[in-house]
Design a protein around this motif. Structure first.
Motif, PDB file in Angstrom:
ATOM      1  N   GLU A 139       5.948  58.261   3.760  1.00 23.75           N
ATOM      2  CA  GLU A 139       7.032  58.274   2.692  1.00 23.75           C
ATOM      3  C   GLU A 139       6.860  59.075   1.714  1.00 23.75           C
ATOM      4  O   GLU A 139       7.665  59.794   0.884  1.00 23.75           O
ATOM      5  CB  GLU A 139       7.211  56.791   2.374  1.00 23.75           C
ATOM      6  N   GLU A 140       5.554  59.093   0.822  1.00 25.77           N
ATOM      7  CA  GLU A 140       5.252  59.759  -0.325  1.00 25.77           C
ATOM      8  C   GLU A 140       5.282  61.319  -0.231  1.00 25.77           C
ATOM      9  O   GLU A 140       5.409  62.118  -0.793  1.00 25.77           O
ATOM     10  CB  GLU A 140       3.955  59.187  -1.017  1.00 25.77           C
ATOM     11  N   ILE A 141       4.528  61.779   1.067  1.00 29.95           N
ATOM     12  CA  ILE A 141       4.367  63.233   1.568  1.00 29.95           C
ATOM     13  C   ILE A 141       5.753  63.838   1.730  1.00 29.95           C
ATOM     14  O   ILE A 141       5.861  65.141   1.379  1.00 29.95           O
ATOM     15  CB  ILE A 141       3.494  63.407   2.799  1.00 29.95           C
ATOM     16  N   LEU A 142       6.760  63.053   1.816  1.00 30.11           N
ATOM     17  CA  LEU A 142       8.162  63.764   2.074  1.00 30.11           C
ATOM     18  C   LEU A 142       8.653  64.248   1.035  1.00 30.11           C
ATOM     19  O   LEU A 142       9.480  65.031   0.899  1.00 30.11           O
ATOM     20  CB  LEU A 142       9.069  62.861   2.785  1.00 30.11           C
ATOM     21  N   LYS A 143       7.968  63.749  -0.238  1.00 24.75           N
ATOM     22  CA  LYS A 143       8.433  64.031  -1.609  1.00 24.75           C
ATOM     23  C   LYS A 143       7.826  65.287  -2.249  1.00 24.75           C
ATOM     24  O   LYS A 143       8.378  65.778  -3.121  1.00 24.75           O
ATOM     25  CB  LYS A 143       8.116  62.820  -2.498  1.00 24.75           C
ATOM     26  N   VAL A 144       6.664  65.796  -1.503  1.00 25.49           N
ATOM     27  CA  VAL A 144       6.002  66.749  -2.104  1.00 25.49           C
ATOM     28  C   VAL A 144       6.597  68.224  -1.786  1.00 25.49           C
ATOM     29  O   VAL A 144       7.502  68.126  -0.507  1.00 25.49           O
ATOM     30  CB  VAL A 144       4.615  66.892  -1.853  1.00 25.49           C
ATOM     31  N   ARG A 145       6.429  69.414  -2.247  1.00 22.59           N
ATOM     32  CA  ARG A 145       6.791  70.639  -1.551  1.00 22.59           C
ATOM     33  C   ARG A 145       6.034  71.283  -0.540  1.00 22.59           C
ATOM     34  O   ARG A 145       4.701  71.270  -0.695  1.00 22.59           O
ATOM     35  CB  ARG A 145       7.072  71.742  -2.708  1.00 22.59           C
ATOM     36  N   PHE A 146       6.724  71.593   0.597  1.00 23.50           N
ATOM     37  CA  PHE A 146       6.033  72.251   1.725  1.00 23.50           C
ATOM     38  C   PHE A 146       6.004  73.902   1.537  1.00 23.50           C
ATOM     39  O   PHE A 146       4.959  74.581   1.630  1.00 23.50           O
ATOM     40  CB  PHE A 146       6.459  71.700   2.820  1.00 23.50           C
ATOM     41  N   ALA A 147       7.256  74.250   1.318  1.00 25.30           N
ATOM     42  CA  ALA A 147       7.408  75.929   1.452  1.00 25.30           C
ATOM     43  C   ALA A 147       6.491  76.525   0.256  1.00 25.30           C
ATOM     44  O   ALA A 147       6.690  76.172  -0.883  1.00 25.30           O
ATOM     45  CB  ALA A 147       9.029  76.100   1.226  1.00 25.30           C
TER      46      ALA A 147
END
Length: 377
Positions: A172-180
């Motif tokens: 749930e928390e990793i969805l909040k970080v930037r990937f691109a």
């Protein structure tokens, strides 16, 4: 579960050792030999260093358990596992003779007998035993007693549920970080940190497989920069309170195209069918068949290239395995992954994975995060 669970007791470990010795006898073995590793920790609570010095737990039906241990480690062994009789040996003496003295009593068919050996026993130690007892036979513990750790009790299920919940919180928390614009390794570091934040003492793997790397089920996070338009397979887990987590979700950076959505929907449906096949009495292979049928019928059967699941407990991969040809029946307390996938070489991959435990009337997921494709930035 909140807080730290009560530790397993000497009585708990004694019961496990008795059960293992009894199972060995039922399997036609004269005993089991356990080297340092997960089996020894599960049976005794003792985690010695894994070195060239011989440490070996000897379990025989109807006899008290004994531990062959280097003398310099005997105090730690006595403290960690007071229920064990110790047979210590000192540097300069023959450790295999100390073990042979425990094994050399006549077996069921004469000679020293036939023993199950933990899979991670060093070859040099097994060869040393064979040199002292040439008429002794040995068989892998996974082959002889594959279900030794497979059925979890209530305390183990509690720990596995806590590990699964911690992995869910990390997702749930990793969805909040930037990937691109970031490297796979950077996102993998974020995942590892989140697992530790939510209580994992050990992080075993953090797969971040973007774009074409997602077509490799065991891709290790590398220096590829994640781009907008990438599908990204996330597969991560480790140990919390000594028990494993392992979950996979596939996310997309920005809006996916129609084919990417379709492939993800197929995998999600396959995972659901695999889960629905979980019930007492069903064969392990039935879970694999149920998930695989969905993918095959959709025309992607050639791109589902691994088994549907593996057991989990004090390690993240252990029996039972959800794979064609495994006819062993499911029983309440078994825990394993259900993780179908589709892998399109050079393009992208999709995997959705939950840990599932068998209940009295079906199955229960230990991972509960949304299985829909998440859109990340």
């Amino acid at each position: 579960m909140t807080g730290t669970p009560a530790p397993f007791t000497a009585d708990d470990y004694t019961a496990r050792m008795r059960r293992a010795a009894r199972a060995a006898g039922d399997a036609g073995l004269d005993g089991v030999l356990i080297a340092p590793g997960p089996d020894l920790v599960w049976l005794t609570g003792y985690r010695p260093p894994e070195t060239e010095r011989l440490t070996l737990l000897v379990l025989r039906p109807g006899e008290d358990p004994a531990l062959v241990v280097p003398a310099l480690e005997a105090p730690d062994a006595a403290k960690a596992a007071p229920m064990l009789a110790l047979r210590d040996w000192t540097d300069g003496t023959d450790p295999y003779q100390a073990a042979a003295d425990l094994l050399g009593r006549a077996g069921r068919s004469g000679g020293a007998g036939r023993f199950g050996v933990s899979d991670n026993t060093w070859a040099m130690h097994l060869l040393g035993l064979q040199n002292r007892l040439s008429d002794t036979a040995y068989v892998s513990l996974t082959e002889a007693l594959p279900m030794l750790r497979a059925v979890k009790d209530a305390a183990e299920l509690e720990r596995l549920a806590a590990a699964g919940a911690a992995a869910d919180a990390a997702y749930e928390e990793i969805l909040k970080v930037r990937f691109a614009g970031r490297r796979e390794t950077e996102v993998a570091v974020d995942l590892a940190g989140l697992l530790r934040r939510f209580g994992h003492s050990q992080v075993d793997f953090t797969i971040v497989a973007s774009g074409p790397n997602g077509a490799n089920p065991h891709h290790e996070a590398g220096d590829r920069v994640i781009e907008r338009g990438d599908m990204v397979v996330l597969d991560f887990g480790g140990l919390k309170h000594g028990y494993g987590s392992d979950t996979s979700r596939t996310v997309h950076v920005g809006e996916p195209d129609a084919e990417e959505r379709r492939v993800h929907d197929i995998v999600r449906a396959a995972q659901e069918e695999g889960f629905r096949a979980v019930r007492p009495g069903a064969a392990c292979q039935d879970v694999d068949r149920a998930a695989r049928a969905v993918i095959t019928e959709a025309g992607y059967g050639a791109y589902f290239i691994h088994r549907t699941g593996h057991g989990i407990g004090v390690t993240t991969h252990e029996p039972p395995y959800m794979v064609e040809g495994e006819e062993r029946p499911l029983v309440p307390g078994m825990c394993f992954s259900v993780e179908p996938g589709i892998y399109l070489p050079g393009r992208f991959g999709v995997r959705v994975e939950d840990i599932v435990t068998v209940t009295e009337d079906g199955g229960r997921r230990l991972n509960t995060t949304a299985r829909d494709m998440a859109i990340v930035e």
